[in-house]
Design a protein around this motif. Structure first.
Motif, PDB file in Angstrom:
ATOM      1  N   SER A   1       0.858  -1.183   0.000  1.00  0.00           N
ATOM      2  CA  SER A   1       0.000   0.000   0.000  1.00  0.00           C
ATOM      3  C   SER A   1       0.892   1.230   0.000  1.00  0.00           C
ATOM      4  O   SER A   1       1.696   1.419   0.903  1.00  0.00           O
ATOM      5  CB  SER A   1      -0.914  -0.014   1.231  1.00  0.00           C
ATOM      6  OG  SER A   1      -1.606   1.207   1.326  1.00  0.00           O
ATOM      7  N   GLN A   2       0.786   2.054  -1.015  1.00  0.00           N
ATOM      8  CA  GLN A   2       1.593   3.271  -1.097  1.00  0.00           C
ATOM      9  C   GLN A   2       0.687   4.462  -1.350  1.00  0.00           C
ATOM     10  O   GLN A   2      -0.092   4.470  -2.303  1.00  0.00           O
ATOM     11  CB  GLN A   2       2.632   3.156  -2.211  1.00  0.00           C
ATOM     12  CG  GLN A   2       3.720   2.125  -1.930  1.00  0.00           C
ATOM     13  CD  GLN A   2       4.711   1.986  -3.060  1.00  0.00           C
ATOM     14  OE1 GLN A   2       4.321   1.896  -4.208  1.00  0.00           O
ATOM     15  NE2 GLN A   2       5.989   1.942  -2.732  1.00  0.00           N
ATOM     16  N   THR A   3       0.776   5.437  -0.487  1.00  0.00           N
ATOM     17  CA  THR A   3      -0.036   6.635  -0.614  1.00  0.00           C
ATOM     18  C   THR A   3       0.896   7.817  -0.781  1.00  0.00           C
ATOM     19  O   THR A   3       1.604   8.178   0.136  1.00  0.00           O
ATOM     20  CB  THR A   3      -0.903   6.826   0.641  1.00  0.00           C
ATOM     21  OG1 THR A   3      -1.643   5.633   0.855  1.00  0.00           O
ATOM     22  CG2 THR A   3      -1.857   7.973   0.459  1.00  0.00           C
ATOM     23  N   GLY A   4       0.921   8.383  -1.951  1.00  0.00           N
ATOM     24  CA  GLY A   4       1.816   9.509  -2.198  1.00  0.00           C
ATOM     25  C   GLY A   4       2.213   9.537  -3.661  1.00  0.00           C
ATOM     26  O   GLY A   4       1.585   8.901  -4.513  1.00  0.00           O
ATOM     27  N   ASN A   5       3.247  10.270  -3.974  1.00  0.00           N
ATOM     28  CA  ASN A   5       3.689  10.443  -5.354  1.00  0.00           C
ATOM     29  C   ASN A   5       5.029   9.759  -5.591  1.00  0.00           C
ATOM     30  O   ASN A   5       5.819   9.565  -4.680  1.00  0.00           O
ATOM     31  CB  ASN A   5       3.843  11.938  -5.664  1.00  0.00           C
ATOM     32  CG  ASN A   5       2.553  12.678  -5.438  1.00  0.00           C
ATOM     33  OD1 ASN A   5       1.482  12.202  -5.809  1.00  0.00           O
ATOM     34  ND2 ASN A   5       2.646  13.833  -4.799  1.00  0.00           N
TER      35      ASN A   5
ATOM     36  N   ASN B   1       5.991   6.837  -6.131  1.00  0.00           N
ATOM     37  CA  ASN B   1       6.303   5.596  -5.440  1.00  0.00           C
ATOM     38  C   ASN B   1       6.561   4.487  -6.445  1.00  0.00           C
ATOM     39  O   ASN B   1       5.995   4.478  -7.544  1.00  0.00           O
ATOM     40  CB  ASN B   1       5.162   5.206  -4.518  1.00  0.00           C
ATOM     41  CG  ASN B   1       5.014   6.184  -3.372  1.00  0.00           C
ATOM     42  OD1 ASN B   1       5.974   6.462  -2.664  1.00  0.00           O
ATOM     43  ND2 ASN B   1       3.815   6.722  -3.200  1.00  0.00           N
TER      44      ASN B   1
END
Lengths: 331, 196
Positions: B65-69, B71
């Protein structure tokens, strides 16, 4: 000649030798470059050494069971959001050193021994050996150790079952090394500061190195640019490293965990508070039915890597931030 | 109108926009679940898709799970065999994210969701009876999936604008698949061994 007299004036050597049970040894030294050595051969003995000054050395050697070398400076450490449960504060006996460039060593052979070293100052070294003779492994030892200051070194080796180590380091550029052999060992350490190094090892016995089971390693790092490495060999082991950054501009830390065997669990949590960048976390698991989890809850440019070999393994990575890297290898 | 009225209108418009976005998002993402060894998709109201893996046995599972820019997620799974497979789940949000998956073996399944701008998914899946689900929402997104041999089936959905899907396969008989693209400027390329 005058210099020699000065050295003699500030240097004292105290050595105690006891060969029976229920003895009490108390040494108090005020000054610099003092040496204190206590040897107790028997059971239910107690030792206490207090040194105030710089460049002092003290050592306690116990042969027997239920010996007590507990420190005066141990405090309960409240770790937020953690399962850490350090023992209640203990007062009284042990090795306590106030100053810099001090050295303290405790060597215990037997069962149900306790040891503690309290140091306040910089460039200190503390070494505890508990039943390091593999022919005579000990049981139920509890080492409680504390170092306050910078550039300190802590080294602890235990051989036996039901061993426990609790350690606290406050300051920067500190080094901790903990080795435990056999079963049901527990190693918990808090490092509070920056640029600290931590090594935690849990293995099987000397005869069966790969059967270190039901061991627990916990580490709690408060600060930045810390390095931590945990290594466990065996089954049903658990390792956890939790790291809190402090947003003071320095980069995050590097955390590595290695587990060999089956039914192991490893978790790394970085950036629980603050917004630290450039953290690195990696978990290597070789075996079956293992579980690995990396959580990087804040910051950017973090990297997480999980490598798992063979079958029925689980890997989970959670990253919140930008420019993060995740690598999962399951082969 | 006074300042309070302007604020009320602005907040109302924001709320409507947010609700609309949430509705689209729920259509794309929230109706997909991984039950035990079963990918269940209710993306279309009247057409549910069920992707069963070959066996109830999962060898390895990976979740990201990656939340952001900006990545990046790289996952490689090469175990598998005797009807035992691996499972991958990846969720990425916002911009310029990359997911790369390499799976080999039998009975693998992957489940990738990306939302935002300029996201890429590259999936290279080898072996038998593999399943794939890839869902993207946003603009300028890119999916490239290569499924060799006799993979079982796949499902790809894109919604937004200027998105691209490239699907490659070398199977002799075309596998069951469902591709859904909603929006403008969408492109789709399918190459299959079954299509001469």
């Amino acid at each position: 000649m005058k210099t020699l007299l000065n050295i003699l004036a500030i240097t004292s050597v105290i050595a105690n030798f006891m060969f029976s049970q229920s003895n009490l040894s108390i040494v108090s030294q005020l000054g610099s470059a003092n040496l204190s050595s206590s040897i107790q051969n028997g059971g239910d003995n107690q030792s206490r050494i207090e040194q105030v000054g710089d460049a002092n050395e003290s050592s306690v050697t116990d042969y027997g069971d239920k010996n007590l070398v507990t420190g005066a400076f141990f405090h309960a450490f409240n770790v937020p959001n953690s399962s850490f449960s350090f023992p209640a504060p203990m007062l009284g006996d042990g090795i306590s050193q106030l100053g810099s460039y001090n050295k303290a060593a405790i060597n215990q052979t037997g069962d149900f021994n306790k040891a503690s070293i309290g140091q306040i100052g910089n460039d200190n070294a503390a070494v505890i050996f508990q039943s390091v003779n593999p022919v005579l492994p000990g049981n139920n030892n509890s080492g409680i150790d504390q170092l306050n200051g910078n550039e300190n070194i802590f080294y602890h080796i235990q051989i036996g079952t039901n061993e426990e180590v609790f350690a606290l380091q406050n300051g920067n550029n500190n080094y901790s090394h903990i080795e435990q052999y056999n079963l049901n060992s527990r190693s918990e350490i808090v490092q509070n500061g920056n640029y600290n190094n931590l090594y935690q090892y849990q293995f099987g016995s000397a005869e069966n190195y790969n059967d270190g089971s039901y061991n627990i390693s916990n580490a709690y790092l408060i600060g930045n640019s810390n390095y931590a490495y945990q290594n466990q060999v065996g089954k049903n082991n658990y390792s956890n490293i939790a790291s809190i950054g402090c947003s003071n501009g320095t980069p995050g830390g590097e955390i590595k965990t290695s587990q060999t065997g089956n039914l192991n669990s490893a978790s790394i949590e970085e950036g629980l508070l603050g917004n630290i960048d450039d953290n690195s976390a990696s978990i290597l698991q070789i075996g079956n039915i293992n579980n690995a989890q990396i959580s990087q809850e804040s910051g950017n440019m973090n990297s997480a890597k999980i490598s798992e070999s063979t079958d029925n393994n689980k890997a989970k990575i959670v990253q919140t931030g930008s420019m993060n890297l995740t690598v999962i290898l399951q082969k | 109108m006074n300042t309070k009225v302007y604020w009320l209108i602005a907040v109302s418009l924001l709320w409507l926009d947010f609700s609309f976005a949430q509705t689209i998002k729920s259509q794309l993402f929230d109706n997909i679940s991984i039950e035990e060894n079963l990918l269940k998709i209710n993306y279309l109201v009247d057409n549910s898709i069920y992707l069963n893996i070959a066996s109830s046995n999962i060898i390895n599972s990976a979740s990201v799970s990656q939340t952001g820019n900006r990545n990046e997620a790289f996952i490689e799974q090469i175990r598998g065999g005797d009807n035992k497979g691996n499972i991958v789940k990846v969720t990425q949000c916002f911009e310029n994210n990359l997911t790369s998956i390499n799976q080999s073996g039998v009975g693998n399944q992957n489940y990738i969701t990306q939302s935002g701008l300029n996201n890429k998914t590259i999936a290279d899946i080898n072996g038998l009876n593999n399943n794939s689900v890839i869902i993207q929402e946003g603009t300028n997104n890119y999916i490239s999936q290569k499924m060799e041999s006799d993979s079982k089936n796949y499902y790809i959905a894109q919604q937004g604008a200027n998105n691209l899907i490239i699907q490659e396969g070398n199977e002799a008989i075309s596998k069951p698949y469902l591709i859904s693209q909603k929006g403008t400027g969408m492109r789709l390329f399918i190459t299959s061994g079954a299509i001469k």
